[in-house]
Design a protein around this motif. Structure first.
Motif, PDB file in Angstrom:
ATOM      1  N   VAL A  14       7.112 -11.509   6.702  1.00  0.00           N
ATOM      2  CA  VAL A  14       6.930 -11.761   5.270  1.00  0.00           C
ATOM      3  C   VAL A  14       6.614 -13.236   5.034  1.00  0.00           C
ATOM      4  O   VAL A  14       5.761 -13.583   4.200  1.00  0.00           O
ATOM      5  N   TRP A  17       2.990 -13.855   5.799  1.00  0.00           N
ATOM      6  CA  TRP A  17       2.130 -13.312   4.739  1.00  0.00           C
ATOM      7  C   TRP A  17       2.148 -14.217   3.511  1.00  0.00           C
ATOM      8  O   TRP A  17       1.123 -14.465   2.896  1.00  0.00           O
ATOM      9  N   ARG A  18       3.338 -14.662   3.145  1.00  0.00           N
ATOM     10  CA  ARG A  18       3.454 -15.508   1.948  1.00  0.00           C
ATOM     11  C   ARG A  18       2.722 -16.836   2.155  1.00  0.00           C
ATOM     12  O   ARG A  18       2.050 -17.314   1.246  1.00  0.00           O
ATOM     13  N   ARG A  23      -0.467 -11.095  -1.573  1.00  0.00           N
ATOM     14  CA  ARG A  23       0.362 -10.458  -2.604  1.00  0.00           C
ATOM     15  C   ARG A  23       1.043  -9.250  -1.963  1.00  0.00           C
ATOM     16  O   ARG A  23       0.374  -8.359  -1.417  1.00  0.00           O
ATOM     17  N   ILE A  24       2.368  -9.221  -2.046  1.00  0.00           N
ATOM     18  CA  ILE A  24       3.150  -8.208  -1.319  1.00  0.00           C
ATOM     19  C   ILE A  24       3.683  -7.162  -2.297  1.00  0.00           C
ATOM     20  O   ILE A  24       4.365  -7.488  -3.271  1.00  0.00           O
ATOM     21  N   ALA A  48      -1.933  -4.421  -3.867  1.00  0.00           N
ATOM     22  CA  ALA A  48      -1.348  -5.461  -3.010  1.00  0.00           C
ATOM     23  C   ALA A  48      -2.247  -5.776  -1.823  1.00  0.00           C
ATOM     24  O   ALA A  48      -3.055  -4.951  -1.397  1.00  0.00           O
ATOM     25  N   ARG A  50      -0.591  -6.739   1.001  1.00  0.00           N
ATOM     26  CA  ARG A  50       0.301  -6.224   2.039  1.00  0.00           C
ATOM     27  C   ARG A  50       1.302  -5.271   1.400  1.00  0.00           C
ATOM     28  O   ARG A  50       1.875  -5.578   0.358  1.00  0.00           O
ATOM     29  N   VAL A  52       4.785  -2.993   1.914  1.00  0.00           N
ATOM     30  CA  VAL A  52       6.004  -2.711   2.679  1.00  0.00           C
ATOM     31  C   VAL A  52       6.668  -1.480   2.068  1.00  0.00           C
ATOM     32  O   VAL A  52       6.812  -1.399   0.847  1.00  0.00           O
ATOM     33  N   ASP A  88       1.311  -1.575   5.684  1.00  0.00           N
ATOM     34  CA  ASP A  88       1.343  -2.646   6.681  1.00  0.00           C
ATOM     35  C   ASP A  88       2.645  -2.670   7.464  1.00  0.00           C
ATOM     36  O   ASP A  88       2.650  -2.952   8.652  1.00  0.00           O
ATOM     37  N   PRO A 141       9.093  -9.192  -2.259  1.00  0.00           N
ATOM     38  CA  PRO A 141       7.819  -8.691  -2.766  1.00  0.00           C
ATOM     39  C   PRO A 141       7.419  -9.388  -4.063  1.00  0.00           C
ATOM     40  O   PRO A 141       8.278  -9.895  -4.783  1.00  0.00           O
TER      41      PRO A 141
END
Ligand code: AMP
Length: 288
Positions: A14, A17-18, A23-24, A48, A50, A52, A88, A141
């Motif tokens: 995470v 990604w950030r 954008r999660i 999004a 990504r 989760v 993802d 998120p």
């Protein structure tokens, strides 16, 4: 799709990604995934960079006499469904990794958690709010998708996020139903063929009652009559059938002008408890 069980690995991913500006989107679930869950995942996928999805049957929202031990579980099937939707990361925390043996901190949301499901499941929303807060801290998120199928839960999560300044957008998704109106639920697998035939009466009765209440007549007699109809249709017990204001879930005696209502019910078929809800007036936008 990354399948992650360890919190350290989740945090590392995470964080990457950030840093990359992704954008999660997040969809928390208890697994045994059906089309209702998958609709939420598709919405997250569309919004999004990504996605989760967590799968965790949260013990703190079950009372000792409830169905935690027999709650349906299908890890391999769930992962295949999530892979097919280009998720993802699937997060499957182990219980020991979720709650310390001396876990002592709880999120208690008043207001929208009062009454309805709390009447018979007094610890339920404490468990839900706590696990959702923990998952939000872990997954971090930008937004999370919740189904209107669990309408009171949706309002509890929205209130928690607002009151505790959580930087997560809560995105609602309408109820996904079978062709005969029954709301999809992991618990529908408990129903016998006979019970499955009775089950759509819950939605049907809610819609009929919502139509009657839309003109502003007093709700109490219609709710009592609807409860009787559910019993006559074959439901063994009705935990509640209530008219509430949609935004706050405060009880309503009737629908007033410009008031958006929600009719919510929980009823039992044998050992299976079904919940459902509809907007009042029934054809309002966002109708579930
Ligand atoms: P659960 O696995 O039952 O905890 O549900 C996970 C998420 O899926 C929650 O946000 C539920 O409200 C949502 N969900 C479950 N069933 C449905 C359905 N039939 N329609 C829309 N959302 C649903």
């Amino acid at each position: 799709m990354q399948v992650v069980r360890a919190l350290t690995e989740l945090r590392r991913t995470v964080e990457e990604w950030r840093r990359a500006g992704a954008r999660i989107g997040f969809v928390p679930t208890m697994g045994a995934l059906h089309e209702g869950h998958l609709a939420l995942v598709r919405l997250a996928r569309a919004r999004a960079d990504r996605v989760v999805v967590s799968i965790y049957v949260n013990p703190t929202q079950f009372a000792p006499h409830e169905d935690f031990a027999r709650y349906p579980r299908d890890e391999a099937g769930d992962l295949a469904k999530l892979r097919a939707l280009a998720v993802d990361l699937a997060y499957l925390p182990a219980h020991e990794d979720m709650y310390a043996p001396d876990h002592a901190s709880w999120v208690m949301v008043e207001g929208p958690s009062e009454g309805l499901c709390s009447l018979t499941r007094p610890h339920f929303f404490r468990g839900v709010a706590t696990v959702v807060a923990k998952l939000f801290h872990r997954v971090r998120p930008h937004f999370a998708v919740f189904g209107e199928k669990d309408f009171q839960q949706l309002r509890v999560v929205e209130r928690m996020v607002r009151d505790l300044d959580m930087d997560v957008e809560v995105v609602p998704h309408p109820v996904v139903r079978e062709a005969d109106g029954l709301a999809l639920s992991s618990r529908n697998v408990y129903l016998s063929p006979d019970q499955r035939r009775v089950a759509p009466a819950l939605y049907r009765t809610l819609v009929e009652t919502a139509r009657l209440l839309a003109d502003g007549r007093p709700a109490a007699p219609e709710l009592a009559a609807a409860t009787d109809r559910l019993r006559a249709a074959g439901f063994d017990r009705v935990d509640y059938l209530e008219l509430r204001e949609s935004a706050t879930l405060r009880p309503l005696e009737r629908i007033g002008p410009a008031v958006r209502g929600r009719l919510l019910a929980a009823a039992w078929l044998g050992g299976t408890r079904l919940i459902d809800n509809v907007p009042v007036p029934p054809d309002a936008p966002g109708a579930g």
